[in-house]
Write a protein that holds these residues in place. Structure first.
Motif, PDB file in Angstrom:
ATOM      1  N   VAL A  89       0.904  -1.245  -0.119  1.00 19.68           N
ATOM      2  CA  VAL A  89       0.035  -0.120   0.069  1.00 19.68           C
ATOM      3  C   VAL A  89       1.266   1.155  -0.013  1.00 19.68           C
ATOM      4  CG1 VAL A  89      -1.897   1.427   1.238  1.00 19.68           C
ATOM      5  CG2 VAL A  89      -1.846  -1.173   1.046  1.00 19.68           C
ATOM      6  N   LEU A  90       1.999   1.193   0.580  1.00 21.67           N
ATOM      7  CA  LEU A  90       2.688   2.563   0.956  1.00 21.67           C
ATOM      8  C   LEU A  90       3.278   2.950  -0.551  1.00 21.67           C
ATOM      9  CD1 LEU A  90       5.094   3.379   3.952  1.00 21.67           C
ATOM     10  CD2 LEU A  90       6.022   3.764   1.583  1.00 21.67           C
ATOM     11  N   PRO A  91       3.961   1.885  -1.258  1.00 24.80           N
ATOM     12  CA  PRO A  91       4.710   2.233  -2.606  1.00 24.80           C
ATOM     13  C   PRO A  91       3.359   2.863  -3.329  1.00 24.80           C
ATOM     14  CG  PRO A  91       5.511   0.480  -1.711  1.00 24.80           C
ATOM     15  CD  PRO A  91       4.484   0.485  -0.998  1.00 24.80           C
ATOM     16  N   ARG A  92       2.165   2.416  -3.309  1.00 29.37           N
ATOM     17  CA  ARG A  92       1.092   2.916  -4.262  1.00 29.37           C
ATOM     18  C   ARG A  92       0.747   4.138  -3.432  1.00 29.37           C
ATOM     19  NH1 ARG A  92      -2.495  -2.040  -3.095  1.00 29.37           N
ATOM     20  NH2 ARG A  92      -4.181  -0.990  -4.008  1.00 29.37           N
ATOM     21  N   MET A  93       0.863   4.431  -2.464  1.00 29.78           N
ATOM     22  CA  MET A  93       0.397   5.863  -1.854  1.00 29.78           C
ATOM     23  C   MET A  93       1.517   6.810  -2.456  1.00 29.78           C
ATOM     24  SD  MET A  93      -1.275   5.268   1.736  1.00 29.78           S
ATOM     25  CE  MET A  93      -1.893   6.833   1.958  1.00 29.78           C
ATOM     26  N   VAL A  94       2.804   6.441  -2.246  1.00 25.64           N
ATOM     27  CA  VAL A  94       3.782   7.444  -2.879  1.00 25.64           C
ATOM     28  C   VAL A  94       3.537   7.841  -4.252  1.00 25.64           C
ATOM     29  CG1 VAL A  94       6.209   7.703  -3.126  1.00 25.64           C
ATOM     30  CG2 VAL A  94       5.524   6.405  -1.342  1.00 25.64           C
ATOM     31  N   ASP A  95       3.305   6.802  -5.137  1.00 29.30           N
ATOM     32  CA  ASP A  95       2.990   6.818  -6.458  1.00 29.30           C
ATOM     33  C   ASP A  95       1.618   7.772  -6.591  1.00 29.30           C
ATOM     34  OD1 ASP A  95       3.232   6.156  -9.347  1.00 29.30           O
ATOM     35  OD2 ASP A  95       1.382   5.538  -9.304  1.00 29.30           O
ATOM     36  N   ASP A  96       0.562   7.604  -5.826  1.00 27.97           N
ATOM     37  CA  ASP A  96      -0.405   8.609  -6.193  1.00 27.97           C
ATOM     38  C   ASP A  96      -0.404  10.038  -5.320  1.00 27.97           C
ATOM     39  OD1 ASP A  96      -3.475   9.050  -5.999  1.00 27.97           O
ATOM     40  OD2 ASP A  96      -3.107   9.209  -3.930  1.00 27.97           O
ATOM     41  N   TRP A  97       0.768  10.250  -4.530  1.00 27.60           N
ATOM     42  CA  TRP A  97       1.167  11.284  -3.896  1.00 27.60           C
ATOM     43  C   TRP A  97       1.897  12.293  -5.121  1.00 27.60           C
ATOM     44  CZ3 TRP A  97       6.226  12.840  -2.672  1.00 27.60           C
ATOM     45  CH2 TRP A  97       6.536  14.191  -1.874  1.00 27.60           C
ATOM     46  N   LEU A  98       2.902  11.383  -5.851  1.00 27.20           N
ATOM     47  CA  LEU A  98       3.658  11.958  -7.020  1.00 27.20           C
ATOM     48  C   LEU A  98       2.938  12.474  -8.339  1.00 27.20           C
ATOM     49  CD1 LEU A  98       6.473   9.385  -6.955  1.00 27.20           C
ATOM     50  CD2 LEU A  98       6.668  12.073  -6.032  1.00 27.20           C
ATOM     51  N   ARG A  99       1.782  11.641  -8.681  1.00 26.74           N
ATOM     52  CA  ARG A  99       0.939  11.821  -9.530  1.00 26.74           C
ATOM     53  C   ARG A  99      -0.253  13.145  -9.154  1.00 26.74           C
ATOM     54  NH1 ARG A  99       0.534   7.634 -13.506  1.00 26.74           N
ATOM     55  NH2 ARG A  99       1.845   5.774 -12.900  1.00 26.74           N
ATOM     56  N   GLY A 100      -0.267  13.235  -8.081  1.00 28.62           N
ATOM     57  CA  GLY A 100      -1.325  14.107  -7.520  1.00 28.62           C
ATOM     58  C   GLY A 100      -0.621  15.428  -7.362  1.00 28.62           C
ATOM     59  N   GLY A 101       0.840  15.759  -7.726  1.00 27.81           N
ATOM     60  CA  GLY A 101       1.465  16.787  -7.674  1.00 27.81           C
ATOM     61  C   GLY A 101       1.869  17.205  -6.381  1.00 27.81           C
ATOM     62  N   ARG A 102       2.270  16.027  -5.580  1.00 23.52           N
ATOM     63  CA  ARG A 102       2.894  16.018  -4.151  1.00 23.52           C
ATOM     64  C   ARG A 102       1.928  16.874  -3.176  1.00 23.52           C
ATOM     65  NH1 ARG A 102       8.812  14.976  -5.168  1.00 23.52           N
ATOM     66  NH2 ARG A 102       9.108  14.748  -7.366  1.00 23.52           N
ATOM     67  N   ALA A 103       0.718  16.952  -3.390  1.00 27.52           N
ATOM     68  CA  ALA A 103      -0.113  17.471  -2.251  1.00 27.52           C
ATOM     69  C   ALA A 103      -0.637  16.414  -1.399  1.00 27.52           C
ATOM     70  CB  ALA A 103      -1.615  17.821  -3.041  1.00 27.52           C
ATOM     71  N   PRO A 104      -0.946  16.866  -0.161  1.00 33.27           N
ATOM     72  CA  PRO A 104      -1.497  15.715   0.720  1.00 33.27           C
ATOM     73  C   PRO A 104      -2.523  15.116   0.332  1.00 33.27           C
ATOM     74  CG  PRO A 104      -1.223  18.081   1.856  1.00 33.27           C
ATOM     75  CD  PRO A 104      -1.143  18.201   0.451  1.00 33.27           C
ATOM     76  N   ARG A 105      -2.355  13.523   0.807  1.00 29.86           N
ATOM     77  CA  ARG A 105      -3.581  12.725   0.223  1.00 29.86           C
ATOM     78  C   ARG A 105      -4.184  12.181   1.518  1.00 29.86           C
ATOM     79  NH1 ARG A 105      -3.218  14.342  -4.163  1.00 29.86           N
ATOM     80  NH2 ARG A 105      -4.129  12.618  -5.289  1.00 29.86           N
ATOM     81  N   LEU A 106      -5.565  12.431   1.274  1.00 23.99           N
ATOM     82  CA  LEU A 106      -6.642  12.063   2.344  1.00 23.99           C
ATOM     83  C   LEU A 106      -7.497  11.304   1.906  1.00 23.99           C
ATOM     84  CD1 LEU A 106      -7.533  15.953   3.230  1.00 23.99           C
ATOM     85  CD2 LEU A 106      -5.862  14.563   4.289  1.00 23.99           C
ATOM     86  N   LEU A 107      -7.371   9.889   2.582  1.00 25.40           N
ATOM     87  CA  LEU A 107      -7.995   8.715   2.115  1.00 25.40           C
ATOM     88  C   LEU A 107      -9.005   8.247   3.199  1.00 25.40           C
ATOM     89  CD1 LEU A 107      -5.021   6.848   0.743  1.00 25.40           C
ATOM     90  CD2 LEU A 107      -6.852   8.277  -0.599  1.00 25.40           C
ATOM     91  N   SER A 108     -10.263   8.054   2.910  1.00 21.70           N
ATOM     92  CA  SER A 108     -11.200   7.533   3.960  1.00 21.70           C
ATOM     93  C   SER A 108     -12.222   6.581   3.465  1.00 21.70           C
ATOM     94  CB  SER A 108     -11.888   8.812   4.546  1.00 21.70           C
ATOM     95  OG  SER A 108     -12.986   8.547   5.194  1.00 21.70           O
ATOM     96  N   SER A 109     -12.594   5.816   4.233  1.00 19.33           N
ATOM     97  CA  SER A 109     -13.624   4.814   3.747  1.00 19.33           C
ATOM     98  C   SER A 109     -15.202   5.549   3.770  1.00 19.33           C
ATOM     99  CB  SER A 109     -13.914   3.742   4.600  1.00 19.33           C
ATOM    100  OG  SER A 109     -14.209   4.034   6.012  1.00 19.33           O
TER     101      SER A 109
END
Length: 267
Positions: A89-109
């Protein structure tokens, strides 16, 4: 720089006082124990969480070391699911962060702006985390960057959470840097970052990405076609994929083949 800066959020006087205390305490961090106490003390009071994953290294190339700090016992299975270098999960979150312009990522169910992250949120839920926030710091003056995942937040993260992460990141990065620098100074044999593929496998994968056949790759690298086939099979096993196309796609997501890699293997 972030493509969409986090909106300004006006903090209450009590929040500002707490922020100042948290920053002051971060300056005292020199060791792993001190980082743990800071994370479970001043930082925990600011962003309450169950577990904090701290990753550092070459963020763009996804070559990271990871340290976890938790207030309780984390199941080894969850630890593996979070940090596995190929499917974690962590590597995929890093990839999501990079693709999102290095903005904070907020994830919730509980929903919100989660377009394209349903699988990620589902995997976090299976790890036992309904609310997660993550942010990082890009490389500065040739130094390594860092990335932090706050898992198991008490409530759904919001813009206030994102703003606090923006304020805290430089201080978390420096505290982590001092911790690892202290450990490096105390040990003359610091381990190198984990590498998923060997140098030869990186070479083979590079030419697979360029559409070369096993025979063509064997001619380029000066090895036999069966040896190339063996390397390709090892690559697919390591990346947990079924064919060459999937291997190429996953290597791109994980940034396994970089310009620096090719320069190194060419030496």
């Amino acid at each position: 720089m972030n493509s969409s800066p986090t909106p300004f959020f006006r903090l209450k006087a009590s929040d500002l006082e707490h922020l100042l205390i948290t920053i002051e305490k971060s300056l005292e961090v020199q060791t792993r124990t001190q980082f743990y106490l800071w994370a479970q003390g001043a930082l925990q009071g600011f962003v309450p969480h169950e577990a904090l994953w701290c990753a550092w290294g070459d963020v763009d190339a996804m070559r990271l070391k990871v340290q976890m700090f938790a207030r309780g016992v984390i199941n080894p299975r969850v630890e593996s699911q979070m940090t596995n270098p190929t499917d974690g999960v962590l590597p995929r979150m890093v990839d999501d962060w990079l693709r999102g312009g290095r903005a904070p990522r907020l994830l919730s169910s509980e929903g919100g702006e989660q377009t394209g992250r349903r699988q990620l949120i589902g995997d976090l839920q299976r790890c036992g985390f309904d609310h997660v926030a993550a942010h990082g710091v890009r490389e500065v003056q040739g130094d390594y960057g860092s990335f932090f995942v706050f898992a198991g937040l008490e409530r759904q993260p919001d813009q206030r959470t994102a703003y606090l992460l923006e304020l805290l990141m430089p201080h978390m990065h420096l505290a982590l840097h001092r911790m690892r620098q202290r450990e490096a100074d105390e040990s003359s044999t610091e381990m190198a970052p984990v590498t998923i593929l060997s140098k030869r496998e990186i070479q083979v994968l590079h030419w697979v990405r360029h559409g070369k056949t096993n025979f063509e790759i064997s001619q380029i690298l000066g090895i036999s076609p069966p040896t190339v086939k063996n390397h390709v099979q090892k690559i697919m096993r390591k990346l947990n994929v079924n064919n060459r196309a999937q291997a190429v796609g996953k290597s791109a997501t994980l940034r396994l083949v970089t310009h620096t890699d090719l320069q190194e293997v060419a030496r």
